[in-house]
Design a protein around this motif. Structure first.
Motif, PDB file in Angstrom:
ATOM      1  N   PRO A 168      15.365   8.063 -37.420  1.00  0.00           N
ATOM      2  CA  PRO A 168      14.332   7.522 -38.361  1.00  0.00           C
ATOM      3  C   PRO A 168      12.524   7.846 -37.452  1.00  0.00           C
ATOM      4  O   PRO A 168      11.798   8.275 -38.195  1.00  0.00           O
ATOM      5  CB  PRO A 168      14.338   6.263 -38.490  1.00  0.00           C
ATOM      6  CG  PRO A 168      15.572   5.639 -37.644  1.00  0.00           C
ATOM      7  CD  PRO A 168      15.789   7.254 -36.921  1.00  0.00           C
ATOM      8  N   THR A 169      12.981   6.428 -36.431  1.00  0.00           N
ATOM      9  CA  THR A 169      11.584   6.702 -35.269  1.00  0.00           C
ATOM     10  C   THR A 169      10.832   8.414 -34.812  1.00  0.00           C
ATOM     11  O   THR A 169       9.819   8.205 -35.288  1.00  0.00           O
ATOM     12  CB  THR A 169      11.363   6.146 -34.359  1.00  0.00           C
ATOM     13  OG1 THR A 169      12.628   5.240 -34.653  1.00  0.00           O
ATOM     14  CG2 THR A 169      10.254   5.761 -33.197  1.00  0.00           C
ATOM     15  N   TRP A 170      12.022   9.652 -34.974  1.00  0.00           N
ATOM     16  CA  TRP A 170      11.272  10.566 -34.542  1.00  0.00           C
ATOM     17  C   TRP A 170      10.399  11.176 -36.017  1.00  0.00           C
ATOM     18  O   TRP A 170       9.801  12.095 -36.306  1.00  0.00           O
ATOM     19  CB  TRP A 170      12.201  11.009 -33.613  1.00  0.00           C
ATOM     20  CG  TRP A 170      11.803  11.235 -32.252  1.00  0.00           C
ATOM     21  CD1 TRP A 170      12.546  10.901 -31.435  1.00  0.00           C
ATOM     22  CD2 TRP A 170      10.892  11.722 -31.350  1.00  0.00           C
ATOM     23  NE1 TRP A 170      12.312  11.084 -30.598  1.00  0.00           N
ATOM     24  CE2 TRP A 170      10.941  11.812 -29.936  1.00  0.00           C
ATOM     25  CE3 TRP A 170       9.409  12.294 -32.334  1.00  0.00           C
ATOM     26  CZ2 TRP A 170      10.318  12.084 -29.468  1.00  0.00           C
ATOM     27  CZ3 TRP A 170       8.724  12.760 -31.290  1.00  0.00           C
ATOM     28  CH2 TRP A 170       8.680  13.161 -29.951  1.00  0.00           C
ATOM     29  N   LYS A 212       9.570   9.579 -38.551  1.00  0.00           N
ATOM     30  CA  LYS A 212       8.552   9.330 -39.373  1.00  0.00           C
ATOM     31  C   LYS A 212       7.185  10.112 -38.594  1.00  0.00           C
ATOM     32  O   LYS A 212       6.217  10.119 -38.784  1.00  0.00           O
ATOM     33  CB  LYS A 212       8.735   7.983 -38.472  1.00  0.00           C
ATOM     34  CG  LYS A 212       7.431   7.413 -39.651  1.00  0.00           C
ATOM     35  CD  LYS A 212       7.036   5.670 -39.528  1.00  0.00           C
ATOM     36  CE  LYS A 212       6.115   5.071 -40.473  1.00  0.00           C
ATOM     37  NZ  LYS A 212       6.461   3.567 -40.290  1.00  0.00           N
ATOM     38  N   ILE A 213       7.292  10.309 -36.815  1.00  0.00           N
ATOM     39  CA  ILE A 213       6.393  10.582 -36.398  1.00  0.00           C
ATOM     40  C   ILE A 213       6.093  11.665 -36.651  1.00  0.00           C
ATOM     41  O   ILE A 213       5.328  12.543 -36.279  1.00  0.00           O
ATOM     42  CB  ILE A 213       6.633  10.019 -34.403  1.00  0.00           C
ATOM     43  CG1 ILE A 213       7.052   8.984 -34.272  1.00  0.00           C
ATOM     44  CG2 ILE A 213       5.621  10.586 -33.337  1.00  0.00           C
ATOM     45  CD1 ILE A 213       7.529   8.809 -32.705  1.00  0.00           C
TER      46      ILE A 213
END
Lengths: 147, 616
Positions: B26-28, B30-31
């Motif tokens: 999820p972090t990637w 979003k980025i």
């Protein structure tokens, strides 16, 4: 402390994070560049998201390591995921520990894995503390835009 | 995400490029979303590969490019890559934190346009539009090369078209389905003004291809010609040029299958299996041969990714199975798995698969050829390495019959370059196409060491089939040997594939393709049987049976186009029985190398091929 001083502190803190290899400046700066009016606290949001997600991965790793016969393949997979995730914020030290862990994994060394995992968690935690204080400073210095 | 088919980026390309990002992190996610938005792209994010596939299928032209992570929990990134390539023919970019050469190579082999390492930089993302552009250019060129003079204009106007978002809508023009509102102006231009610079790219849907194949069968392979086919097809908006170009592709596909068969037989190694699967995919990718070129060998092999597939060919029995599968498929899906070729048991399969897969891929969900594809894949792999663009899934296997175009191109290439390498074997069954040459394809699978031998095939194979009709049969025949050359419809190819398919499918998630292929095969088998001589019939019947179960499932799925992921896995298993791993044989090194070459889309090459393949 006046605003300028606070801002200087923020800048110093930031530099030290890079110098101490907590964070990769290139990646972190890129994240900062993504901040705009729509996402003024983008970096902090990303970091929060990262920590939330990594808790989930850690849990999986721990579970896998606790089983009678460890599935190293799975362990490697989870750690790979975590490694990828930590690269998103440019966490260098954490990433290095991950690589170490993966090496033990491929060797099927359970003890090594346990040890390496402790180190991963440690670095992970240390970075968190550092970042939290950094964001706190930013807010204080009024550098964080409020929507 | 806005409407799928409008061309958002009309004037300020690449702004508005519709990107689908798939990443379980999820972090990637979003980025990346933020980064892509910053590039002025239209972003859609997905946390699961399945969701991504669903999104892509729902809106066939809703996206321009897919960016996906390699490691995902529900589906291997490479499988997704294959699916996308086969079904949607979209450029796919892979991402990973792991930059190991072998992984990157795998990605490229599976058809990835690019492989980015995490952490990803903004500048890397900014440049992804070039992959979309390149594909369009190649498609245009491909059309043009098929269509002689008029094509040239297209290229010249390529940039214009592109700016006008023509590219994006071009594909649908012919089918005139989706872009009526947005591109109606283009439609007019394309249809009415054939010789104009802007040539609409005809999308050979399954139905359309089926009509085409049917017409070819009716006319008789030996006598087929664009004009006759066009008349028989009775499709008002289709032009003689469209048919001519498609016919050429079809022939190429058939010959490619033949090559595969040859290669397979010659190599019979398991090693190649790795390759083959990939090849098949590449070969099958219907996308135009140009795509293949572009994609390189690496891409080509990507498709099938099923190592097993390759190995499978070795088994003659399986060939039958494949053939059956193939036969049924081609009929059903023109685009998809035109497997029509029924190469000798194994070979055919693989070639078929390739054909189908390549075809399918280009056309969207080839699926059909699953069984053959396996075989084909293997042989294809080698052959197709250069062809690549396999991208999509297995589709190929099932259908084989319809994919001649892409494949043939490759073959030609190979032949030219590596004559001694592959022996296309005499078994090449001539593809349904009229020229004797067509048959090659089916048999490619067979032993293919000498890819170049293709031309030799035609002469020989055609014989068997008295029926020129079933294109499939031709393909299947070639398979190495002996199967009544022309007649064996692709079915035989399918036989070989089934086994392969299974591996392929299973591995690559091609479930969809497989399902489709199966259904196709089935259908095709049915259709073919009527046309084929008894000899072939047997093959078909024989092969269909194992597939029967598959077919049912596939059919349902396939036709609806929504059958994804069916139990292909199960079915694949069945196939495996049929596939003949030996066929898959390793591609000899040199051959492989040859395959890796990217063949520039060069009309002259075509002509060479043409001469070789097309009698007419």
């Amino acid at each position: 402390m006046d605003r300028n001083q606070l801002q200087r502190q923020v800048a110093l803190k930031r530099s030290s994070l890079f110098e101490q290899q907590f964070l990769d400046s290139q990646q972190f700066v890129q994240l900062e560049d993504l901040e705009d009016d729509a996402n003024p606290n983008f970096v902090e949001e990303i970091v929060t998201l990262f920590y939330k997600d990594s808790a989930r991965l850690f849990q999986k790793i721990e579970q896998t390591m606790q089983s009678r016969s460890i599935d190293f393949g799975k362990l490697d997979d989870y750690m790979h995921q975590f490694k990828g995730s930590s690269s998103s914020i440019g966490a260098i030290k954490v990433k290095n520990e991950c690589s170490q862990f993966k090496e033990f994994c491929s060797a099927g060394n359970a003890e090594g894995c346990f040890w390496a995992f402790q180190r991963v968690k440690q670095e992970h935690h240390t970075l968190r503390i550092q970042l939290e204080s950094y964001f706190q400073l930013r807010k204080q210095a009024g550098l964080v835009r409020r929507v | 995400m806005d409407s799928s088919f409008s061309s958002p980026r009309n004037d300020s390309f690449p702004a508005g490029l519709r990107v689908l990002v798939v990443d379980d992190d999820p972090t990637w996610l979003k980025i990346l979303e933020k980064m892509l938005k910053k590039c002025s792209y239209e972003v859609t994010t997905c946390g699961l590969a399945r969701d991504a596939l669903n999104l892509l299928r729902e809106k066939k032209d809703g996206y321009d490019i897919v960016v996906s992570d390699v490691n995902m929990p529900d589906m291997d990134g490479f499988k997704l890559l294959e699916h996308v390539g086969l079904e949607m023919d979209l450029p796919v970019i892979m991402m990973s934190v792991d930059g190991e050469t072998s992984r990157v190579m795998k990605g490229v082999q599976h058809g990835a346009c690019d492989y980015l390492l995490k952490p990803i930089r903004m500048k890397e993302l900014r440049n992804i539009w070039q992959h979309v552009f390149r594909k369009k250019i190649h498609e245009i060129r491909d059309i043009e090369s098929h269509e002689s003079i008029e094509g040239i204009q297209l290229i010249r106007n390529g940039s214009d078209q592109y700016d006008e978002g023509y590219f994006f809508s071009a594909e649908d023009l012919a089918s005139s389905r989706k872009r009526k509102d947005v591109d109606s102006k283009y439609d007019d231009k394309d249809f009415s003004d054939c010789s104009s610079t802007k040539k609409a790219r005809v999308v050979w849907s399954v139905d359309l291809h089926q009509k085409f194949v049917k017409a070819v069968h009716q006319i008789g392979f030996d006598k087929v010609g664009p004009k006759k086919i066009l008349d028989l097809m009775n499709v008002p908006w289709l032009t003689r040029e469209n048919v001519a170009s498609h016919l050429q592709k079809y022939r190429l596909y058939l010959s490619r299958l033949q090559k595969e068969n040859d290669i397979k037989s010659s190599f019979g190694g398991t090693k190649h299996s790795d390759y083959s699967s990939k090849d098949l995919q590449g070969i099958l990718s219907v996308q135009n041969s140009i795509n293949i070129q572009q994609n390189d060998v690496a891409h080509g092999s990507y498709r099938f990714s099923g190592n097993n597939l390759v190995a499978q060919n070795a088994d003659p029995k399986s060939n039958e199975g494949d053939i059956k599968g193939i036969v049924s498929e081609p009929v059903a899906e023109p685009k998809k798995g035109t497997t029509g070729n029924i190469p000798d048991s194994q070979k055919t399969r693989s070639s078929q698969m390739d054909f189908n897969s390549s075809y399918a891929e280009t056309k969207k969900g080839l699926v059909g050829n699953v069984p053959d594809s396996q075989k084909i894949r293997s042989s294809q792999m080698r052959v197709n390495h250069s062809f690549a663009s396999v991208e999509s899934e297995v589709n190929l296997t099932a259908f084989d019959s319809t994919i001649p175009a892409t494949y043939s191109w490759n073959q030609i290439q190979l032949e030219k370059e590596h004559k001694p390498l592959i022996q296309l074997n005499n078994g090449f069954s001539k593809p349904l196409l009229p020229g004797p040459q067509h048959h090659f394809q089916a048999d490619q699978l067979q032993s293919i060491p000498s890819i170049s031998s293709r031309p030799s095939i035609p002469g020989g194979d055609v014989t068997g089939s008295s029926k020129s009709k079933p294109s499939y049969s031709e393909y299947t025949n070639h398979h190495g040997s002996r199967v009544s050359p022309t007649i064996s419809p692709t079915i035989s190819a399918t036989d070989s594939f089934p086994g392969q398919t299974k591996s392929c499918v299973v591995d690559h998630q091609v479930s969809e393709t497989i399902s489709t292929s199966t259904s196709n095969m089935k259908n095709q088998g049915i259709n073919l049987s009527t046309d084929l001589e008894s000899a072939h019939r047997n093959l078909i019947l024989g092969s269909t049976s194992p597939f029967a179960s598959l077919d049912d499932e596939f059919q349902i799925c396939w036709y609806q186009g929504d059958c994804y992921g069916m139990n292909l896995e199960l079915q694949n298993v069945e196939f495996s029985e049929y596939t003949d791993p030996t066929h898959v044989t390793e591609v000899p090194a040199h051959l492989y190398d040859a395959l890796r070459f990217e063949y520039p889309c060069d009309p002259s090459e075509y002509s060479v091929l043409d001469q070789g393949l097309f009698i007419a």
